[in-house]
Design an enzyme around this catalytic site. Structure first.
Site, PDB file in Angstrom:
ATOM      1  N   TYR A  89      -3.107  -1.661  10.378  1.00 18.21           N
ATOM      2  CA  TYR A  89      -3.030  -1.921   8.965  1.00 18.21           C
ATOM      3  C   TYR A  89      -1.541  -1.170   8.289  1.00 18.21           C
ATOM      4  CZ  TYR A  89      -4.218  -1.433   4.161  1.00 18.21           C
ATOM      5  OH  TYR A  89      -4.243  -1.589   2.631  1.00 18.21           O
ATOM      6  N   SER A 106       0.917  -1.200  -0.056  1.00 19.17           N
ATOM      7  CA  SER A 106      -0.099  -0.132   0.026  1.00 19.17           C
ATOM      8  C   SER A 106       0.802   1.145  -0.136  1.00 19.17           C
ATOM      9  CB  SER A 106      -0.851  -0.018   1.199  1.00 19.17           C
ATOM     10  OG  SER A 106      -1.548   1.337   1.468  1.00 19.17           O
TER      11      SER A 106
HETATM   12  N1  LIG Z   1      -8.890  -0.007  -1.355  1.00 21.46           N
HETATM   13  C1  LIG Z   1      -7.517   0.622  -1.044  1.00 21.46           C
HETATM   14  O1  LIG Z   1      -7.885   1.858  -1.495  1.00 21.46           O
HETATM   15  C2  LIG Z   1      -6.306   0.009  -1.076  1.00 21.46           C
HETATM   16  C3  LIG Z   1      -5.209   0.857  -1.115  1.00 21.46           C
HETATM   17  C4  LIG Z   1      -3.961   0.259  -0.797  1.00 21.46           C
HETATM   18  C5  LIG Z   1      -3.681  -1.230  -0.580  1.00 21.46           C
HETATM   19  N2  LIG Z   1      -4.821  -2.099  -0.632  1.00 21.46           N
HETATM   20  C6  LIG Z   1      -4.806  -3.445  -0.413  1.00 21.46           C
HETATM   21  O2  LIG Z   1      -5.186  -4.119  -1.611  1.00 21.46           O
HETATM   22  C7  LIG Z   1      -5.899  -5.426  -1.374  1.00 21.46           C
HETATM   23  C8  LIG Z   1      -7.194  -5.286  -1.655  1.00 21.46           C
HETATM   24  O3  LIG Z   1      -8.084  -4.101  -1.161  1.00 21.46           O
HETATM   25  P1  LIG Z   1      -9.385  -4.016  -1.029  1.00 21.46           P
HETATM   26  O4  LIG Z   1      -9.840  -2.474  -1.114  1.00 21.46           O
HETATM   27  O5  LIG Z   1     -10.242  -4.854  -2.115  1.00 21.46           O
HETATM   28  O6  LIG Z   1      -9.781  -4.568   0.330  1.00 21.46           O
HETATM   29  P2  LIG Z   1     -11.050  -5.369   0.906  1.00 21.46           P
HETATM   30  O7  LIG Z   1     -10.735  -5.509   2.425  1.00 21.46           O
HETATM   31  O8  LIG Z   1     -12.385  -5.084   0.469  1.00 21.46           O
HETATM   32  O9  LIG Z   1     -10.814  -6.870   0.472  1.00 21.46           O
HETATM   33  C9  LIG Z   1      -9.836  -7.740   0.735  1.00 21.46           C
HETATM   34  C10 LIG Z   1     -10.273  -9.325   0.237  1.00 21.46           C
HETATM   35  O10 LIG Z   1      -9.714 -10.032   1.059  1.00 21.46           O
HETATM   36  C11 LIG Z   1     -10.348 -11.155   1.570  1.00 21.46           C
HETATM   37  N3  LIG Z   1     -10.298 -11.559   2.859  1.00 21.46           N
HETATM   38  C12 LIG Z   1     -10.357 -10.852   4.259  1.00 21.46           C
HETATM   39  N4  LIG Z   1     -10.089 -11.833   4.927  1.00 21.46           N
HETATM   40  C13 LIG Z   1      -9.702 -12.818   4.624  1.00 21.46           C
HETATM   41  C14 LIG Z   1      -8.824 -14.202   4.986  1.00 21.46           C
HETATM   42  N5  LIG Z   1      -8.992 -14.346   6.352  1.00 21.46           N
HETATM   43  N6  LIG Z   1      -8.808 -15.166   4.153  1.00 21.46           N
HETATM   44  C15 LIG Z   1      -8.974 -15.104   2.805  1.00 21.46           C
HETATM   45  N7  LIG Z   1      -9.554 -13.778   2.296  1.00 21.46           N
HETATM   46  C16 LIG Z   1      -9.793 -12.716   3.128  1.00 21.46           C
HETATM   47  C17 LIG Z   1     -11.838 -10.346   1.578  1.00 21.46           C
HETATM   48  O11 LIG Z   1     -13.035 -11.313   1.390  1.00 21.46           O
HETATM   49  C18 LIG Z   1     -11.817  -9.652   0.261  1.00 21.46           C
HETATM   50  O12 LIG Z   1     -11.992 -10.191  -0.991  1.00 21.46           O
HETATM   51  C19 LIG Z   1      -5.726  -5.594   0.316  1.00 21.46           C
HETATM   52  O13 LIG Z   1      -4.401  -6.321   0.345  1.00 21.46           O
HETATM   53  C20 LIG Z   1      -5.386  -3.850   0.620  1.00 21.46           C
HETATM   54  O14 LIG Z   1      -4.727  -3.908   1.889  1.00 21.46           O
HETATM   55  C21 LIG Z   1      -6.256  -1.460  -0.871  1.00 21.46           C
END
Ligand SMILES: NC(=O)c1ccc[n+]([C@@H]2O[C@H](COP(=O)([O-])OP(=O)(O)OC[C@H]3O[C@@H](n4cnc5c(N)ncnc54)[C@H](O)[C@@H]3O)[C@@H](O)[C@H]2O)c1
Length: 259
Positions: free
Chosen positions: A163, A150
């Protein structure tokens, strides 16, 4: 030799953890569109997405397993099922994380159980995936591991302490692991998205309220970002276009941080 054009991942198999919803859903779709066979691995049900991808790219292109990435037995089972179904694993996208369900709060308000859960899913989960997937890649002397980090640890984003800490660990994990796996021809990189308006992210009103405008203003490109903005970088890191790139973090955030 880099292979340009569509179908850059033809003949490859990828696992996308957290691949059923949020940004991960777009990763699963993009890898399949480039010709990869994709295992959607998520704690959420990936069947509907798998059917949609099968409709577009054929049933042999896709499979899904429901699992908890922080549970080693479940990870072992997922990897065994992937090998049984597709015969190989070329690309691992460590995307599953506890993120969009977190409510931002002050540093001293994080319950230690929640702190531990964030670390167990975001950090231990990525490690467990590598622990059980990398041996197959080592055997074949090739592979691409993409750890989703991130922009938050670069910026030191406040009010999301466990986080941001977990994603800082992923950057370090990527660097150290690349030096262990390089000798086997396995690339380990991280992809660091900025704040993305994904469907799951938009459900968290506090994130949207606290992040959207300040983040937009912090960018060189002053606009919101969407999952589609990440897909070129993901496919680059998954494909032979990036064959001499390892141990790096590719920040895709419209120029908010200078890496
Ligand atoms: N959305 C943002 O702005 C953003 C920015 C930087 C990084 N990220 C990273 O990108 C990735 C995806 O982000 P997002 O916004 O879709 O997040 P999100 O929280 O919506 O999704 C995360 C995914 O992981 C799955 N998940 C959660 N716990 C789990 C577990 N114990 N076992 C298996 N699967 C599990 C969820 O069901 C979901 O599909 C993450 O690693 C997040 O940290 C997101």
């Amino acid at each position: 030799m880099a292979r340009l054009g569509p179908g850059r991942l033809a003949g490859k198999t990828a696992i996308v953890t957290g691949g059923a919803r949020g940004i991960g859903r777009h990763y699963s779709q993009a890898l399949a569109a480039e010709g990869a066979r994709v295992m959607i691995a998520d704690i959420a049900d990936g069947k509907t997405l798998a059917e949609e991808i099968a409709g577009r790219h054929g049933a042999e292109a896709i499979a899904s397993v429901k699992f908890d990435v922080s549970d080693e037995k479940a990870v072992k089972n997922l990897v065994a099922q992937t090998i049984e179904h597709f015969g190989q694993i070329d690309v691992l996208v460590n995307n599953a994380a506890v993120y969009s369900t977190l409510t931002p709060r002050s540093f001293n308000e994080w319950d230690t159980d929640l702190w531990d859960k964030v670390m167990a899913v975001n950090v231990r989960g990525s490690y467990l995936m590598v622990r059980h997937v990398a041996p197959h890649m080592v055997e074949r002397r090739s592979g691409k591991i993409i750890n989703i980090a991130s922009g938050a640890p670069y910026k030191g984003v406040p009010r999301m302490l466990p986080y941001v800490t977990s994603k800082g660990a992923i950057l370090a994990f990527t660097r150290a692991l690349s030096r262990e796996l390089g000798q086997y021809g396995i690339a380990v990189n991280s992809l660091s998205p900025g704040y993305i308006l994904s469907d799951t992210g938009l459900q968290n009103a506090t994130h949207v309220e606290e992040e959207r405008v300040p983040v937009r203003n912090s960018r060189a490109f002053k606009r919101d970002a969407y999952p589609e903005d990440l897909l070129g970088a993901l496919v680059f890191l998954a494909s032979s276009d990036s064959d001499f790139v390892t141990g790096q973090s590719l920040v895709v955030d419209g120029g908010a941080v200078n890496n």
